[in-house]
Design a protein around this motif. Structure first.
Motif, PDB file in Angstrom:
ATOM      1  N   LEU A  38     -76.871  -4.998 -29.038  1.00 39.50           N
ATOM      2  CA  LEU A  38     -76.850  -2.672 -28.767  1.00 39.50           C
ATOM      3  C   LEU A  38     -77.198  -2.494 -29.711  1.00 39.50           C
ATOM      4  O   LEU A  38     -76.441  -2.592 -31.521  1.00 39.50           O
ATOM      5  N   PRO A  39     -78.132  -1.285 -29.948  1.00 46.48           N
ATOM      6  CA  PRO A  39     -78.778  -0.277 -30.347  1.00 46.48           C
ATOM      7  C   PRO A  39     -78.169   0.928 -30.606  1.00 46.48           C
ATOM      8  O   PRO A  39     -77.727   1.206 -29.986  1.00 46.48           O
ATOM      9  N   GLU A  40     -78.119   0.623 -32.069  1.00 46.96           N
ATOM     10  CA  GLU A  40     -77.566   2.592 -32.339  1.00 46.96           C
ATOM     11  C   GLU A  40     -77.527   3.675 -30.589  1.00 46.96           C
ATOM     12  O   GLU A  40     -77.149   4.575 -31.156  1.00 46.96           O
ATOM     13  N   GLU A  41     -79.070   3.285 -30.566  1.00 48.10           N
ATOM     14  CA  GLU A  41     -79.653   4.679 -30.125  1.00 48.10           C
ATOM     15  C   GLU A  41     -78.951   4.784 -28.505  1.00 48.10           C
ATOM     16  O   GLU A  41     -78.817   5.667 -27.666  1.00 48.10           O
ATOM     17  N   LEU A  42     -78.056   3.425 -28.169  1.00 47.56           N
ATOM     18  CA  LEU A  42     -77.833   3.674 -26.778  1.00 47.56           C
ATOM     19  C   LEU A  42     -76.546   4.807 -27.007  1.00 47.56           C
ATOM     20  O   LEU A  42     -76.075   5.563 -25.847  1.00 47.56           O
ATOM     21  N   GLY A  43     -76.250   5.267 -27.599  1.00 42.96           N
ATOM     22  CA  GLY A  43     -75.253   5.987 -27.704  1.00 42.96           C
ATOM     23  C   GLY A  43     -76.015   7.663 -27.718  1.00 42.96           C
ATOM     24  O   GLY A  43     -75.304   8.467 -27.342  1.00 42.96           O
ATOM     25  N   LEU A  44     -76.811   7.970 -27.537  1.00 37.86           N
ATOM     26  CA  LEU A  44     -77.910   9.129 -26.811  1.00 37.86           C
ATOM     27  C   LEU A  44     -77.155   8.841 -25.166  1.00 37.86           C
ATOM     28  O   LEU A  44     -77.444   9.871 -24.860  1.00 37.86           O
ATOM     29  N   LEU A  45     -76.888   7.963 -24.420  1.00 39.18           N
ATOM     30  CA  LEU A  45     -76.821   7.683 -23.346  1.00 39.18           C
ATOM     31  C   LEU A  45     -75.274   8.791 -23.278  1.00 39.18           C
ATOM     32  O   LEU A  45     -73.726   7.712 -22.564  1.00 39.18           O
ATOM     33  N   PRO A  98     -71.986  -0.688 -31.195  1.00 37.72           N
ATOM     34  CA  PRO A  98     -72.992   0.677 -32.468  1.00 37.72           C
ATOM     35  C   PRO A  98     -71.336   1.356 -32.246  1.00 37.72           C
ATOM     36  O   PRO A  98     -70.725   2.045 -31.413  1.00 37.72           O
ATOM     37  N   GLN A  99     -71.534   1.882 -33.524  1.00 38.79           N
ATOM     38  CA  GLN A  99     -70.226   3.301 -33.786  1.00 38.79           C
ATOM     39  C   GLN A  99     -70.674   4.309 -32.688  1.00 38.79           C
ATOM     40  O   GLN A  99     -69.935   5.464 -32.384  1.00 38.79           O
ATOM     41  N   PRO A 126     -64.294  -8.243 -35.971  1.00 36.84           N
ATOM     42  CA  PRO A 126     -63.071  -7.727 -35.777  1.00 36.84           C
ATOM     43  C   PRO A 126     -62.550  -6.751 -34.117  1.00 36.84           C
ATOM     44  O   PRO A 126     -63.763  -6.585 -33.428  1.00 36.84           O
ATOM     45  N   PHE A 127     -61.829  -7.209 -33.571  1.00 40.70           N
ATOM     46  CA  PHE A 127     -61.778  -6.234 -32.134  1.00 40.70           C
ATOM     47  C   PHE A 127     -62.742  -4.711 -32.507  1.00 40.70           C
ATOM     48  O   PHE A 127     -62.019  -4.098 -33.288  1.00 40.70           O
ATOM     49  N   PRO A 128     -63.636  -4.097 -31.470  1.00 45.33           N
ATOM     50  CA  PRO A 128     -64.181  -3.393 -31.449  1.00 45.33           C
ATOM     51  C   PRO A 128     -63.470  -1.920 -31.455  1.00 45.33           C
ATOM     52  O   PRO A 128     -63.118  -0.829 -30.116  1.00 45.33           O
ATOM     53  N   THR A 129     -63.136  -1.510 -32.419  1.00 45.35           N
ATOM     54  CA  THR A 129     -62.027   0.445 -32.181  1.00 45.35           C
ATOM     55  C   THR A 129     -63.143   1.255 -32.082  1.00 45.35           C
ATOM     56  O   THR A 129     -61.929   1.959 -31.351  1.00 45.35           O
TER      57      THR A 129
END
Length: 406
Positions: A124-131, A149-150, A171-174
């Protein structure tokens, strides 16, 4: 039939119409609703049918950047699900569903992604945060790997996140804790490891939590908070320690609690009996000792109770056996020495049960006297039995043999 035993499913009703407020409890619906929701959002995507609309819409332009970045890091797509992820008309992409924005109903946005059972490999790329207006993300049963991704923190409308049956690690994805609209979280069957963050169960609005079948360790957080969850599944992890009495904080909402094979020890806290809405309780295949709390007799809605493969001792309380909705009671592979009242003949009440491999006199398929004496000669006092050093002056519990595996 409890939801967990019905394949642990959820739904997506009327995504486009009530986008940010769509469910009160997504975990309380079945997969049969998924097709309804997909049909509705697919109908909405047809309204965005021209290239010009796609290219003049900033949200869809951002979505185009996100999907093209994602496509570049997909390494295997055996069913060619993403083969039509070409050009800016993202609402026509397979698995992508558009709907009117909750902020402007005249503007179409990417509201849902459903790639369940696509067998896609990648990350999963960081660009998914654009959605930024994504409401649901379903990636069940693929081969996605790596970490989340953060940039997921930008998905402030995301209410359903299903990453189950993949190869996510770390780790758990905080980052999921920062999602203010999250209702349904499914991380089961991955490779997440380490402790669960205590903040998970302080998260308001979270209705269903599936973290089973990972590599989570440490203990179940004692700061369970004022959770609103109706379904919590911890099964098949290595938490250890005791189930904290603060489980009572779920009293007003919890309907299903599944703790199979989580290395729990100590006594089952009587506070479990405060979970008055509980329909399913499964603590099987652990190392729980002591008596079965009589407080469970107050769980009037309980349908399925499984305490098998532990080290419970003493009496099977009659109050549990007369629960009005009880349909299945499994307490095999323990060290119970007596059954009260109707517990001796649950068949007459129409309750399916399994009492094998206990220490019950005049019952078939029980343990040997030697096995029973080794445990029952050293009864556990749950008032003096503490986990994790919570009471330094408490006497050490008598060492007990491990329960047999069969």
């Amino acid at each position: 039939m409890p939801k967990f035993t019905a394949v642990l499913t959820h739904g997506m009703v009327l995504l486009a119409l009530v986008f940010p407020f769509l469910l009160n409890s997504s975990a309380k619906h079945g997969h049969s609703l998924t097709r309804q929701r997909q049909h509705h959002v697919h109908h909405q995507s047809q309204s965005n049918n021209t290239m010009n609309k796609a290219t003049s819409n900033h949200n869809l332009q951002q979505a185009y950047i996100a999907f093209q970045a994602w496509k570049r890091v997909i390494y295997s797509d055996p069913s060619n699900i993403t083969s039509n992820w070409i050009g800016p008309s993202v609402c026509n992409y397979t698995g992508v569903y558009c709907a009117p924005s909750p902020n402007n109903t005249k503007v179409q946005v990417v509201a849902g992604i459903d790639l369940n059972h696509a067998d896609i490999a990648g990350f999963l790329p960081e660009e998914l945060g654009l959605l930024s207006e994504l409401g649901l993300l379903h990636l069940n049963s693929n081969r996605f790997c790596g970490i989340l991704p953060q940039s997921f923190a930008n998905l402030t409308l995301l209410f359903e996140l299903d990453l189950s049956n993949n190869r996510f690690v770390g780790p758990f994805p905080t980052v999921v804790l920062s999602l203010p609209s999250l209702i349904y979280l499914d991380l089961r069957f991955n490779e997440f490891e380490g402790p669960l963050p205590p903040e998970l169960f302080n998260k308001k609005g979270l209705d269903a939590v599936f973290v089973n079948n990972n590599r989570l360790t440490s203990v179940i957080p004692s700061t369970l908070g004022s959770s609103s969850a109706s379904v919590v599944v911890f099964a098949n992890n290595k938490f250890g320690g005791c189930l904290p009495p603060s489980i009572a904080n779920f009293a007003n909402t919890l309907e299903e609690l599944v703790l199979i094979n989580t290395s729990l020890s100590g006594c089952l806290p009587p506070e479990v009996g405060y979970l008055y809405k509980l329909r399913l309780l499964d603590v099987s295949s652990n190392n729980i000792v002591g008596p079965l709390p009589y407080s469970l007799a107050g769980l009037a809605h309980l349908e399925v109770l499984n305490v098998a493969h532990n080290m419970f001792t003493g009496t099977v309380p009659g109050g549990i056996c007369i629960l009005p909705n009880l349909s299945n009671f499994t307490y095999s592979f323990n060290f119970f020495c007596e059954e009260e009242g109707i517990c001796m003949n649950l068949t007459s009440k129409g309750v399916a049960f399994d009492d094998r491999r206990n220490c019950l006199k005049d019952k078939p398929l029980q343990r040997s006297k030697k096995e029973c004496d080794a445990v029952n000669e050293h009864p556990v006092d749950c008032f003096d039995y503490h986990c994790g050093g919570s009471t330094a002056t408490a006497p050490a519990p008598v060492p007990l043999p491990s329960p047999p595996s069969s």
